[in-house]
Design a protein around this motif. Sequence first.
Motif, PDB file in Angstrom:
ATOM      1  N   VAL A  74      -3.340  -0.259   5.103  1.00 43.45           N
ATOM      2  CA  VAL A  74      -3.704   0.815   4.665  1.00 43.45           C
ATOM      3  C   VAL A  74      -3.626   2.078   5.824  1.00 43.45           C
TER       4      VAL A  74
ATOM      5  N   THR B  49       0.735  -1.090  -0.074  1.00 43.16           N
ATOM      6  CA  THR B  49      -0.145  -0.035   0.060  1.00 43.16           C
ATOM      7  C   THR B  49       0.834   1.203   0.181  1.00 43.16           C
TER       8      THR B  49
ATOM      9  N   PHE C 299      -2.195   0.629  -4.876  1.00 44.62           N
ATOM     10  CA  PHE C 299      -1.991  -0.855  -4.435  1.00 44.62           C
ATOM     11  C   PHE C 299      -1.020  -1.382  -5.477  1.00 44.62           C
TER      12      PHE C 299
ATOM     13  N   TRP D  15     -11.535   0.359   1.803  1.00 41.79           N
ATOM     14  CA  TRP D  15     -10.234  -0.521   1.745  1.00 41.79           C
ATOM     15  C   TRP D  15      -9.781  -0.707   3.405  1.00 41.79           C
TER      16      TRP D  15
ATOM     17  N   ILE E 164      -5.428  -6.828   2.510  1.00 38.55           N
ATOM     18  CA  ILE E 164      -6.512  -5.710   2.311  1.00 38.55           C
ATOM     19  C   ILE E 164      -7.838  -6.569   2.302  1.00 38.55           C
TER      20      ILE E 164
END
Length: 236
Positions: free
Chosen positions: A172, A49, A102, A167, A149
């Motif tokens: 994240v 991420t 991503f 998400w 994720i």
Amino acid sequence: MGMKDDIKNEVAKLLKPGDYSVYASTDVPGPGDTRLTFGDTGVRFDAVTLYIDMRGSTQVLQQHRAHNVAKIHKAYLFIATKLIAEHRGSIRSYNGDSILAFFAGNGKAEVERAIRAAMQIKYMLSECGAEFGRYKTVDFGVGVDVGTILCVKAGMGRNDNHNDLIWLGDAVNRATVLSDKGRDPEPIWVSSRVRELQSDAVRYDKDRKDMWTQATISYAGTSEWAFKTNYHWPVA
């Protein structure tokens, strides 16, 4: 049935006991992904991420006319978008002056692509400094983490303006925290998990000097190691 009952009934459906039907994926889901519905469905995938956030946007807004602020944001977001895409990253959210992207996978190759993208963003923002300087020097922070994720669809159906993909996952949240730590002259921060996956190409410079300095962040109430750099990667 009135609005109150409509809302209460829908909330009861959303919060009813039971597991989600979660699809394992090797790619990053997108807005038209048929695996995602407003029911109990989700898509789980591994990814590096990258979260980038511009600094001082409120100050910029106070100092410049709206159309000039729009120019600054569009130029900054173009640079970041172009380079993330060049390194095969999937951008999934623009939020004002931030980007969530991503790189599908959780290996050295994905980490290297994300770091190269971040370093080239730093390079190009510096190279375009004269153009930005007419309005405001752009400061920014980039955070990079790796992990699993979960993507789900939220909002209301039958109107594309009233729903979006969200998400969920530590990667994240941690990338956002790392990004918030990024400041000139060391805007790029990565987690200890990313550090462990760094190839030599994005760990050492040409003289075999480590490009990264150890630091700490606070995440979920605990202190964690992180690593920051002031290095860039040239764009040909």
